[in-house]
Design an enzyme around this catalytic site. Structure first.
Site, PDB file in Angstrom:
ATOM      1  N   GLY A 206       0.825  -1.203   0.000  1.00  0.00           N
ATOM      2  CA  GLY A 206       0.000   0.000   0.000  1.00  0.00           C
ATOM      3  C   GLY A 206       0.856   1.247   0.000  1.00  0.00           C
ATOM      4  O   GLY A 206       2.039   1.198   0.333  1.00  0.00           O
ATOM      5  N   PRO A 208       2.474   4.877   0.982  1.00  0.00           N
ATOM      6  CA  PRO A 208       2.983   5.314   2.276  1.00  0.00           C
ATOM      7  C   PRO A 208       1.884   5.951   3.122  1.00  0.00           C
ATOM      8  O   PRO A 208       1.025   6.651   2.589  1.00  0.00           O
ATOM      9  CB  PRO A 208       4.026   6.380   1.911  1.00  0.00           C
ATOM     10  CG  PRO A 208       4.363   6.150   0.492  1.00  0.00           C
ATOM     11  CD  PRO A 208       3.184   5.494  -0.139  1.00  0.00           C
ATOM     12  N   GLY A 209       1.905   5.662   4.407  1.00  0.00           N
ATOM     13  CA  GLY A 209       0.959   6.307   5.309  1.00  0.00           C
ATOM     14  C   GLY A 209      -0.422   5.693   5.322  1.00  0.00           C
ATOM     15  O   GLY A 209      -1.342   6.239   5.911  1.00  0.00           O
ATOM     16  N   LYS A 212       0.195   0.565   7.231  1.00  0.00           N
ATOM     17  CA  LYS A 212       0.718  -0.798   7.191  1.00  0.00           C
ATOM     18  C   LYS A 212       1.377  -1.154   8.522  1.00  0.00           C
ATOM     19  O   LYS A 212       1.133  -2.226   9.082  1.00  0.00           O
ATOM     20  CB  LYS A 212       1.724  -0.942   6.039  1.00  0.00           C
ATOM     21  CG  LYS A 212       1.093  -0.682   4.680  1.00  0.00           C
ATOM     22  CD  LYS A 212       2.075  -0.850   3.550  1.00  0.00           C
ATOM     23  CE  LYS A 212       3.138   0.229   3.504  1.00  0.00           C
ATOM     24  NZ  LYS A 212       2.615   1.557   3.184  1.00  0.00           N
ATOM     25  N   THR A 213       2.200  -0.252   9.013  1.00  0.00           N
ATOM     26  CA  THR A 213       2.848  -0.497  10.293  1.00  0.00           C
ATOM     27  C   THR A 213       1.814  -0.640  11.399  1.00  0.00           C
ATOM     28  O   THR A 213       1.892  -1.538  12.244  1.00  0.00           O
ATOM     29  CB  THR A 213       3.784   0.673  10.636  1.00  0.00           C
ATOM     30  OG1 THR A 213       4.585   0.959   9.498  1.00  0.00           O
ATOM     31  CG2 THR A 213       4.664   0.345  11.805  1.00  0.00           C
ATOM     32  N   HIS A 428      -0.890  34.301 -13.869  1.00  0.00           N
ATOM     33  CA  HIS A 428      -0.538  32.902 -14.092  1.00  0.00           C
ATOM     34  C   HIS A 428      -1.587  31.971 -13.472  1.00  0.00           C
ATOM     35  O   HIS A 428      -2.122  31.078 -14.135  1.00  0.00           O
ATOM     36  CB  HIS A 428       0.845  32.634 -13.495  1.00  0.00           C
ATOM     37  CG  HIS A 428       1.333  31.236 -13.657  1.00  0.00           C
ATOM     38  ND1 HIS A 428       2.326  30.878 -14.545  1.00  0.00           N
ATOM     39  CD2 HIS A 428       0.960  30.079 -13.051  1.00  0.00           C
ATOM     40  CE1 HIS A 428       2.532  29.582 -14.471  1.00  0.00           C
ATOM     41  NE2 HIS A 428       1.727  29.069 -13.569  1.00  0.00           N
ATOM     42  N   GLU A 429      -1.874  32.208 -12.212  1.00  0.00           N
ATOM     43  CA  GLU A 429      -2.828  31.328 -11.519  1.00  0.00           C
ATOM     44  C   GLU A 429      -4.240  31.497 -12.079  1.00  0.00           C
ATOM     45  O   GLU A 429      -4.986  30.515 -12.199  1.00  0.00           O
ATOM     46  CB  GLU A 429      -2.812  31.586 -10.011  1.00  0.00           C
ATOM     47  CG  GLU A 429      -1.467  31.308  -9.327  1.00  0.00           C
ATOM     48  CD  GLU A 429      -0.944  29.895  -9.556  1.00  0.00           C
ATOM     49  OE1 GLU A 429      -1.759  28.972  -9.784  1.00  0.00           O
ATOM     50  OE2 GLU A 429       0.286  29.707  -9.529  1.00  0.00           O
TER      51      GLU A 429
END
Ligand code: ADP
Ligand code: ZN
Length: 614
Positions: A206, A208-209, A212-213, A428-429
């Site tokens: 899966g 990260p984060g 799983k741990t 730009h934005e």
């Protein structure tokens, strides 16, 4: 530091004892006898006033019959006995006989204390010091000598660190699959008795984060077994050749503690496909991996040790790891969907007083693509923000602001930008926002800002309203056009000469997207539905350096051409939209210059409704 404290305490204790002893020898100082001269003593003896004389070395201590009187101390000449002294001073035998005489051994402990302690104490202190120092050195030494040992982080048994499935929100399928492992760890015998073979290895896959741990820990917690935690990169740290012995050590520790779980995080750090030719055939990583395989094959399946490993890159793992009898169980942990996100938020909202206006379900809606760790981080940031604002509760504004902080890094309000630069950023934005707004397949624009965040000068935030698992061609094309929004507008407003370095990352992203469309997703009509290049991903220093070419030079040329076609089309589309909405854009820029950040409602107010996908 701890050692130093221990040494210090020991020395302090010794000093305390010494002080005590010295105090003891001196106690009774006020009862100390009067020192008188020998003539006075003789007189008193003659007068029959003396009851008893104690002889100790050269000191005579006289006790008078008058109980209230103080004792008297007299020094006699060395070598003369008490009898000699009496005789010399002409004390009559009668008077002398009335006095009882006691001869005391000079070697009393007090004497020794007084004379020898001052010499012994420094010695003792030095010895104690040396002892602790050598002990400290030994400790350091044994650490250096023990590099073949694994030193896993233990857990599970520690109640503070204990996790259960209740701590893992969502991830229902994963929990279901792991339930079986818990059952086995609780009672291995039950399974062994009917000849059931238990998996030795479980691979958690899966992003990260995604927890799983946390899941591995909660399996240990549920089963109440020991948890040994090591990261793949820890095996191959410092010295050459330690990886394999660390593996051996880790497994032997776990076997002793069985039933137990060995958790190897980032197994891809050691378990990457072997024999790709990098770093020679027999490098450290490979030996470590081999040792893991040997250990896993070596132990009895019903011993009660289960190896859990986590990776976010199952594609690069050596196939040998995935063979039966090794990591043959695979559990996929997806990024949480909206419902799971709400659950996870609930778990992490515990202990944080949220105001009534904070709706976790709304928050879950606004955070597609967030991992469990991101969500935990989000609420934590919100709480920190609330404290910094002097509040006792966490409100909606803190939570919303934290979404962007997690996504883009912290705001850098104090970066000084000139009015001109701000205007350029605003245009730009606004360009990104307008193109994104008017293309139906782009995710809705949620926010435009000219405040710099992380490395970006400004940002346009667009996010899907729901989880999406597939990207369609239409989607890619619209996204590509939106990426060109900023570039197009800069060119239009400031002219070719004034084109800034601002859009460079936009162009890079666009090129990569176009390339993926052609080479990975078969989205080019001209080249047909096939992939180009074996994307065997070798990550070296974080970069993909390896792409096996499985096509000719001529095809490579075609690919380049196709990429160019896609990119040019995207730029043209962006340009058309911008030109058609010029006045709206100016209005958007004006508001951006004033307010710096504009939210979705205001974007819709200025630009009008979005087209919808039929
Ligand atoms: P991984 O090992 O997959 O990288 P972790 O297990 O280290 O992820 O997760 C990091 C943190 O994110 C956890 O400590 C926990 O606080 C949070 N988290 C992740 N997934 C969940 C979940 N499903 N439920 C609750 N918290 C989660
Ligand atoms: Zn841009």
């Amino acid at each position: 530091m701890k050692n130093f404290l221990k040494n210090f305490l020991a020395v302090f204790l010794v000093l305390l004892v010494v002080a005590g002893i010295l105090g003891l020898t001196r106690s009774g100082a006020d009862k100390k006898p009067d020192v008188v001269d020998i003539g006075q003593l003789v007189q008193e003896i003659n007068a029959g006033q003396v009851k008893k004389v104690v002889v100790q070395g050269d000191t005579l201590t006289a006790e008078l019959k008058d109980a209230a009187a103080k004792k008297q101390e007299v020094k006699k000449e060395a070598g003369d006995s008490f009898g000699d002294v009496m005789k010399n001073y002409g004390v009559s035998d009668v008077a002398r006989a009335a006095v009882s005489v006691e001869i005391k051994d000079e070697n009393s402990w007090k004497f020794w204390m007084a004379n020898l302690l001052p010499a012994i104490i420094p010695l003792v202190i030095i010895m104690v010091f040396l002892y602790f120092m050598t002990k400290g050195v030994q400790g350091a030494n044994s650490k250096a000598m023990g590099f073949g040992q694994s030193n896993p982080r233990k857990g599970g048994a520690d109640p503070k660190d204990k996790k259960t499935f209740a701590d893992v929100a969502g991830a229902k399928e994963a929990k279901q699959e792991l339930e079986e492992i818990v059952d086995f760890l609780k009672d291995p015998k039950k399974f062994a008795d009917i000849g059931a073979k238990i998996p030795k290895g479980v691979l958690l896959m899966g992003a990260p984060g995604t927890g799983k741990t946390l899941l591995a820990k909660s399996v240990a917690g549920e089963a109440g077994v020991e948890f040994f935690h090591m990261s793949g990169s820890e095996f191959v740290e410092m010295f050459v050749g330690v990886g394999a012995s660390r593996v051996r050590d880790l497994f032997s520790k776990a076997k002793k503690a069985a039933p137990a779980i060995i958790f190897i995080d980032e197994i891809d750090a050691v378990g990457r496909r072997r024999g790709t030719g990098m770093g020679g055939g027999h490098d450290e990583r490979e030996q470590t991996l081999n040792q893991i395989l040997v250990e896993m094959d070596g132990f009895e399946a019903n011993l009660g040790v289960i190896v859990m490993a986590a990776t976010n890159r199952p594609d690069v793992l050596d196939p040998a790891l995935l063979r039966p009898g090794r990591f043959d169980r695979r559990v996929v942990i997806d990024l949480p969907d909206m419902k799971d996100r709400e659950e996870i938020l609930k778990v992490h909202a515990k202990g944080k007083p949220l105001e009534d206006n904070v709706s976790l379900s709304k928050l879950a809606q606004r955070t597609p693509g967030f991992s469990g760790a991101d969500l935990a981080n989000l609420l934590n940031e919100a709480a920190i923000l609330a404290v910094r604002r002097g509040k006792k509760t966490v409100g909606e504004s803190e939570v919303l602001e934290s979404i962007e902080k997690v996504l883009l890094g912290p705001e850098r309000k104090n970066r000084i930008i000139s009015e001109k630069e701000k205007k350029m950023t605003a245009y730009h934005e606004a360009g990104h926002a307008i193109v994104g707004h008017f293309l139906a397949h782009c995710d809705p624009v949620r926010k435009v800002s000219v405040i710099s965040r992380g490395t970006a000068g400004g940002y346009t935030l667009n996010m899907p309203s729901e989880d999406r698992h597939y990207h369609t061609l239409a989607h890619f094309r619209d996204d590509l056009a939106m990426m060109f929004g900023g570039y197009t507008v800069e060119k239009l407003i400031f002219g070719d000469d004034m084109l800034s370095t601002g859009p460079s990352s936009d162009l890079r992203n666009a090129t990569k997207t176009a390339k993926d469309m052609v080479t990975r997703y078969g989205m080019s009509t001209k080249l047909g539905p096939r992939t180009f290049g074996e994307h065997e991903e070798m990550i070296f220093l974080g970069k993909e350096i390896h792409e096996q070419r499985d096509y000719s030079d001529k095809t490579a040329e075609e690919i380049d051409k196709e990429i160019k076609v896609l990119v040019e089309e995207a730029e043209k589309r962006a340009n058309t939209i911008v030109l058609a909405n010029r006045s709206k854009m100016d209005e958007l820029v004006k508001e951006l210059m004033e307010k710096e950040t504009i939210e979705q409602e205001d974007i819709i107010r200025i630009l009008g409704p979005r087209p919808t996908v039929e």
